[in-house]
Design a protein around this motif. Structure first.
Motif, PDB file in Angstrom:
ATOM      1  N   UNK A 115      -8.642  -2.655   1.272  1.00  0.00           N
ATOM      2  CA  UNK A 115      -9.327  -3.734   1.993  1.00  0.00           C
ATOM      3  C   UNK A 115     -10.787  -3.825   1.575  1.00  0.00           C
ATOM      4  N   UNK A 116     -11.429  -2.686   1.408  1.00  0.00           N
ATOM      5  CA  UNK A 116     -12.840  -2.670   1.014  1.00  0.00           C
ATOM      6  C   UNK A 116     -13.032  -3.322  -0.347  1.00  0.00           C
ATOM      7  N   UNK A 117     -12.075  -3.123  -1.258  1.00  0.00           N
ATOM      8  CA  UNK A 117     -12.178  -3.684  -2.602  1.00  0.00           C
ATOM      9  C   UNK A 117     -11.534  -5.063  -2.702  1.00  0.00           C
ATOM     10  N   UNK A 118     -11.049  -5.567  -1.593  1.00  0.00           N
ATOM     11  CA  UNK A 118     -10.437  -6.900  -1.505  1.00  0.00           C
ATOM     12  C   UNK A 118      -9.197  -7.058  -2.358  1.00  0.00           C
ATOM     13  N   UNK A 119      -8.403  -6.007  -2.458  1.00  0.00           N
ATOM     14  CA  UNK A 119      -7.076  -6.186  -3.021  1.00  0.00           C
ATOM     15  C   UNK A 119      -6.209  -6.915  -1.995  1.00  0.00           C
ATOM     16  N   UNK A 120      -6.534  -6.714  -0.737  1.00  0.00           N
ATOM     17  CA  UNK A 120      -5.958  -7.468   0.381  1.00  0.00           C
ATOM     18  C   UNK A 120      -7.107  -7.898   1.281  1.00  0.00           C
ATOM     19  N   UNK A 121      -6.859  -8.918   2.098  1.00  0.00           N
ATOM     20  CA  UNK A 121      -7.834  -9.329   3.104  1.00  0.00           C
ATOM     21  C   UNK A 121      -7.375  -8.853   4.478  1.00  0.00           C
ATOM     22  N   UNK A 122      -8.344  -8.573   5.334  1.00  0.00           N
ATOM     23  CA  UNK A 122      -8.031  -8.038   6.666  1.00  0.00           C
ATOM     24  C   UNK A 122      -7.207  -9.041   7.456  1.00  0.00           C
ATOM     25  N   UNK A 123      -6.374  -8.535   8.336  1.00  0.00           N
ATOM     26  CA  UNK A 123      -5.619  -9.408   9.244  1.00  0.00           C
ATOM     27  C   UNK A 123      -6.468  -9.774  10.451  1.00  0.00           C
ATOM     28  N   UNK A 124      -7.278  -8.809  10.903  1.00  0.00           N
ATOM     29  CA  UNK A 124      -8.173  -9.032  12.034  1.00  0.00           C
ATOM     30  C   UNK A 124      -9.467  -8.276  11.771  1.00  0.00           C
ATOM     31  N   UNK A 125     -10.553  -8.722  12.411  1.00  0.00           N
ATOM     32  CA  UNK A 125     -11.839  -8.075  12.217  1.00  0.00           C
ATOM     33  C   UNK A 125     -12.482  -8.494  10.910  1.00  0.00           C
ATOM     34  N   UNK A 126     -13.467  -7.723  10.467  1.00  0.00           N
ATOM     35  CA  UNK A 126     -14.109  -8.022   9.194  1.00  0.00           C
ATOM     36  C   UNK A 126     -14.758  -6.773   8.615  1.00  0.00           C
ATOM     37  N   UNK A 127     -15.002  -6.829   7.302  1.00  0.00           N
ATOM     38  CA  UNK A 127     -15.684  -5.748   6.587  1.00  0.00           C
ATOM     39  C   UNK A 127     -16.958  -6.333   5.993  1.00  0.00           C
ATOM     40  N   UNK A 128     -18.079  -5.671   6.229  1.00  0.00           N
ATOM     41  CA  UNK A 128     -19.364  -6.138   5.729  1.00  0.00           C
ATOM     42  C   UNK A 128     -19.907  -5.172   4.681  1.00  0.00           C
ATOM     43  N   UNK A 129     -20.483  -5.716   3.628  1.00  0.00           N
ATOM     44  CA  UNK A 129     -21.235  -4.932   2.651  1.00  0.00           C
ATOM     45  C   UNK A 129     -22.628  -5.535   2.580  1.00  0.00           C
ATOM     46  N   UNK A 130     -23.628  -4.699   2.831  1.00  0.00           N
ATOM     47  CA  UNK A 130     -25.011  -5.179   2.909  1.00  0.00           C
ATOM     48  C   UNK A 130     -25.148  -6.307   3.927  1.00  0.00           C
ATOM     49  N   UNK A 131     -24.398  -6.215   5.012  1.00  0.00           N
ATOM     50  CA  UNK A 131     -24.486  -7.189   6.093  1.00  0.00           C
ATOM     51  C   UNK A 131     -23.764  -8.494   5.849  1.00  0.00           C
ATOM     52  N   UNK A 132     -23.028  -8.593   4.750  1.00  0.00           N
ATOM     53  CA  UNK A 132     -22.331  -9.834   4.391  1.00  0.00           C
ATOM     54  C   UNK A 132     -20.833  -9.553   4.296  1.00  0.00           C
ATOM     55  N   UNK A 133     -20.039 -10.447   4.852  1.00  0.00           N
ATOM     56  CA  UNK A 133     -18.577 -10.311   4.793  1.00  0.00           C
ATOM     57  C   UNK A 133     -18.126 -10.215   3.335  1.00  0.00           C
ATOM     58  N   UNK A 134     -17.241  -9.255   3.048  1.00  0.00           N
ATOM     59  CA  UNK A 134     -16.777  -9.076   1.669  1.00  0.00           C
ATOM     60  C   UNK A 134     -16.097 -10.335   1.141  1.00  0.00           C
ATOM     61  N   UNK A 135     -15.578 -11.166   2.048  1.00  0.00           N
ATOM     62  CA  UNK A 135     -14.921 -12.393   1.619  1.00  0.00           C
ATOM     63  C   UNK A 135     -15.916 -13.443   1.136  1.00  0.00           C
ATOM     64  N   UNK A 136     -17.216 -13.174   1.340  1.00  0.00           N
ATOM     65  CA  UNK A 136     -18.234 -14.106   0.856  1.00  0.00           C
ATOM     66  C   UNK A 136     -18.651 -13.796  -0.577  1.00  0.00           C
ATOM     67  N   UNK A 137     -18.234 -12.638  -1.067  1.00  0.00           N
ATOM     68  CA  UNK A 137     -18.590 -12.253  -2.424  1.00  0.00           C
ATOM     69  C   UNK A 137     -17.508 -12.665  -3.416  1.00  0.00           C
ATOM     70  N   UNK A 138     -17.919 -12.909  -4.625  1.00  0.00           N
ATOM     71  CA  UNK A 138     -16.947 -13.028  -5.711  1.00  0.00           C
ATOM     72  C   UNK A 138     -16.311 -11.657  -5.902  1.00  0.00           C
ATOM     73  N   UNK A 139     -14.974 -11.550  -5.832  1.00  0.00           N
ATOM     74  CA  UNK A 139     -14.335 -10.233  -5.941  1.00  0.00           C
ATOM     75  C   UNK A 139     -14.748  -9.447  -7.182  1.00  0.00           C
ATOM     76  N   UNK A 140     -14.938 -10.133  -8.302  1.00  0.00           N
ATOM     77  CA  UNK A 140     -15.311  -9.424  -9.528  1.00  0.00           C
ATOM     78  C   UNK A 140     -16.703  -8.821  -9.401  1.00  0.00           C
ATOM     79  N   UNK A 141     -17.655  -9.595  -8.812  1.00  0.00           N
ATOM     80  CA  UNK A 141     -19.008  -9.072  -8.611  1.00  0.00           C
ATOM     81  C   UNK A 141     -18.999  -7.904  -7.632  1.00  0.00           C
TER      82      UNK A 141
END
Length: 596
Positions: free
Chosen positions: A398-424
């Motif tokens: 989930x942290x590396x976005x191989x899958x997306x969370x079903x509920x809740x969220x994961x933040x990196x540097x205060x930003x949802x991981x889904x807001x980042x380009x997965x490759x970056x």
């Protein structure tokens, strides 16, 4: 078949040139029997050898030119088929590399392998054949019938009576053939999976003396494939003998009817001879069209399977729009550290694997992890420990976005991981998975892995992973070549090379997923010491089964059945978490001073 046409359009110029040459050659083939009739009925009776030789020489020249043009057209067709399929394989591989975890799980690895190999092979054969026979056969069929009509329309009508019967056979077979070949390819997937499992796990099979069991399993799958292939082959084998039967019946009727007309003086003998030649041309064309339909059924099933994967490259999971400033750079990192924002934050994260998400009631879902919350700051370390299957690796997925969370969220540097380009996002992470791989390449390339990393940095990573002495003991040094899957390396050597690969990138986040299981306690301790000393700004997450591997971490997360049952430092968990205390006592003998 639309996906095949998309790739063929890229080579429309070469295809046009190939088709034009094939068209000229086919027209030449139709001309030669007509010349034969003229020679038999008009030139030979004059007994003028000069005319006979000249006309005969012209026929030989036509035959040679037809052959040369056919060869050239076939070469162009083969080149187009090769290049089209090369593009197709390239795109298919690119899509495969970018599949999400759920997409990969749905398609499965054996199926991807067979689509990349046998399915693309079927497509390549079809692209080549459709350029060769797809032009030549219809021209020879239509042209042969037309020329036969010119010679004698009454004899030609005898053959034309057979056409509806043959067309019915082709339609029937092509309609039933594609589903049969689709089943064949599915069975190829199953057989590929069994082969891969047994070849990869051959040592386990031999160690447990399960050779006969695996042979039986393979034979069952092989028999199923054989039966499905037989059904498809038997169905596709129907047209040839039936078409031969109909055409030969027509030929017999032509000979009988034609002989009567020759005797009555209505036509000349050269017409019958030429008619028989055109009959053979028509027969070859019909059989060629039949081969096209057989290849079409195979290629159609394969193209559908390939296109299903290519479409996954278009159907991407929803990604939140990138906000202005969401750039993964040092300025963002510095501002996050200054603001004391957690580097990684799990906020009430729950996750269900895709195959379980279709359950009607969310309360009935079987969660892989449930209500996970914790924070990690820059430069800290997190150890994750727990029983097998408790969800430790799921957190990393989930942290590396191989899958997306079903509920809740994961933040990196205060930003949802889904807001980042997965490759970056993944460029910031150095990771060693449980079942990671050593490539059949040099140690240098296994560590650099296509990144711009100099030899000094590679040697430093190898030193930190305590594998540099192994490299230096070989004359080739960094150029020492590992065999497939690192078969010439021990388990510990493979793990240390993979750890070197993760360290060499100097990533912001280092993830070690049970990557020290093959290391002795001393080497494991030396590795942890090297990471603390040489990578002080790197945040690390270590999943382990051994207490000694995590006891010195800033935080330790204890998991059980997908939930957090303990979180804190070693000392805090020894006081507050019974499960952690039991693990410690079973592994370390209850002694706080046990060797780390």
């Amino acid at each position: 078949m639309k996906c095949i046409l998309r790739y063929m359009k890229r080579y429309s110029g070469r295809i046009t040139w190939s088709v034009t040459i094939k068209f000229i050659a086919s027209m030449g083939e139709l001309l030669i029997p007509f010349l034969l009739e003229y020679m038999v009925d008009s030139i030979v009776p004059t007994k003028n050898m000069t005319h006979v030789l000249l006309f005969g020489g012209f026929m030989v020249f036509c035959a040679i030119m037809v052959r040369v043009l056919n060869v050239k057209a076939n070469q162009l067709a083969a080149a187009v088929a090769r290049d089209c399929t090369g593009d197709l394989r390239h795109d298919l591989f690119s899509v495969t590399m970018n599949l999400t975890g759920s997409q990969f799980d749905n398609v499965t690895l054996p199926s991807l392998i067979s689509r990349m190999t046998s399915d693309t092979y079927n497509v390549q054969n079809f692209i080549g054949m459709i350029q060769r026979m797809g032009i030549r056969a219809p021209i020879l069929l239509i042209g042969g019938v037309f020329m036969a009509m010119l010679l004698d329309w009454q004899l030609a009508m005898v053959l034309l009576c057979m056409v509806p019967l043959m067309a019915g056979i082709v339609i029937f077979v092509s309609k039933h053939g594609i589903p049969l070949y689709f089943t064949v390819q599915e069975n190829v997937d199953k057989l590929t999976r069994i082969l891969r499992e047994n070849i990869t796990g051959i040592r386990v099979v031999k160690a447990l003396s399960r050779e006969e069991y695996e042979k039986e399993r393979y034979n069952r799958s092989n028999d199923e494939l054989t039966r499905s292939d037989f059904r498809a082959g038997a169905t596709m084998a129907l047209p040839n003998p039936l078409m031969n039967l109909f055409l030969n019946v027509g030929l017999v009727l032509v000979i009988l009817f034609g002989a009567e007309r020759v005797q009555s003086g209505e036509i000349m003998s050269g017409v019958i001879i030429t008619f028989l030649v055109y009959f053979n041309i028509i027969l070859g064309a019909v059989l060629g069209i039949n081969r096209i339909f057989i290849m079409y059924t195979k290629a159609g099933a394969s193209a559908n399977r390939i296109d299903a994967v290519l479409q996954l490259g278009i159907i991407r999971p929803e990604i939140m729009p990138l906000e202005e400033g969401n750039v993964l750079n040092s300025e963002l990192k510095d501002s996050v550290i200054a603001a004391k924002i957690p580097f990684i934050r799990f906020e009430d994260v729950s996750f269900t694997y895709p195959h379980q998400e279709d359950t009607a009631e969310s309360s009935d879902r079987e969660y892989a992890i449930s209500h996970i919350s914790f924070d990690i700051y820059h430069g800290e370390s997190l150890g994750i420990i727990g029983s097998t299957g408790c969800g430790k690796t799921t957190l990393i997925n989930l942290l590396m976005r191989f899958y997306d969370v079903s509920e809740g969220r994961i933040l990196i540097d205060g930003i949802d991981v889904r807001a980042y380009n997965p490759k970056d996002l993944r460029k910031r992470i150095g990771v060693v998975f449980q079942n990671d791989i050593i490539f059949a390449d040099t140690i240098r390339e296994n560590v650099a892995f296509g990144r711009d990393i100099d030899d000094d940095s590679i040697r430093a990573a190898l030193t930190d992973a305590n594998i540099i002495s192994f490299v230096d003991n070989h004359e080739e040094g960094l150029l020492y070549k590992a065999t497939k899957a690192g078969a010439n390396l021990s388990g510990g050597e493979k793990q240390r090379v993979m750890i070197s690969r993760a360290l060499a990138g100097h990533s912001d986040l280092l993830i070690l997923d049970d990557s020290s299981s093959a290391l002795d306690y001393k080497t494991d301790a030396a590795l942890r010491h090297a990471i603390r000393e040489h990578y002080p700004e790197t945040t690390s997450i270590t999943i382990a089964q051994r207490i000694s591997s995590v006891k010195d971490m800033t935080h330790i997360l204890v998991m059980e059945a997908g939930e957090i049952v303990g979180y804190g430092s070693h000392e805090e968990l020894m006081e507050a978490c019974e499960i952690y205390r039991d693990i410690f006592q079973s592994q370390m003998g209850g002694s706080e001073n046990a060797t780390a």
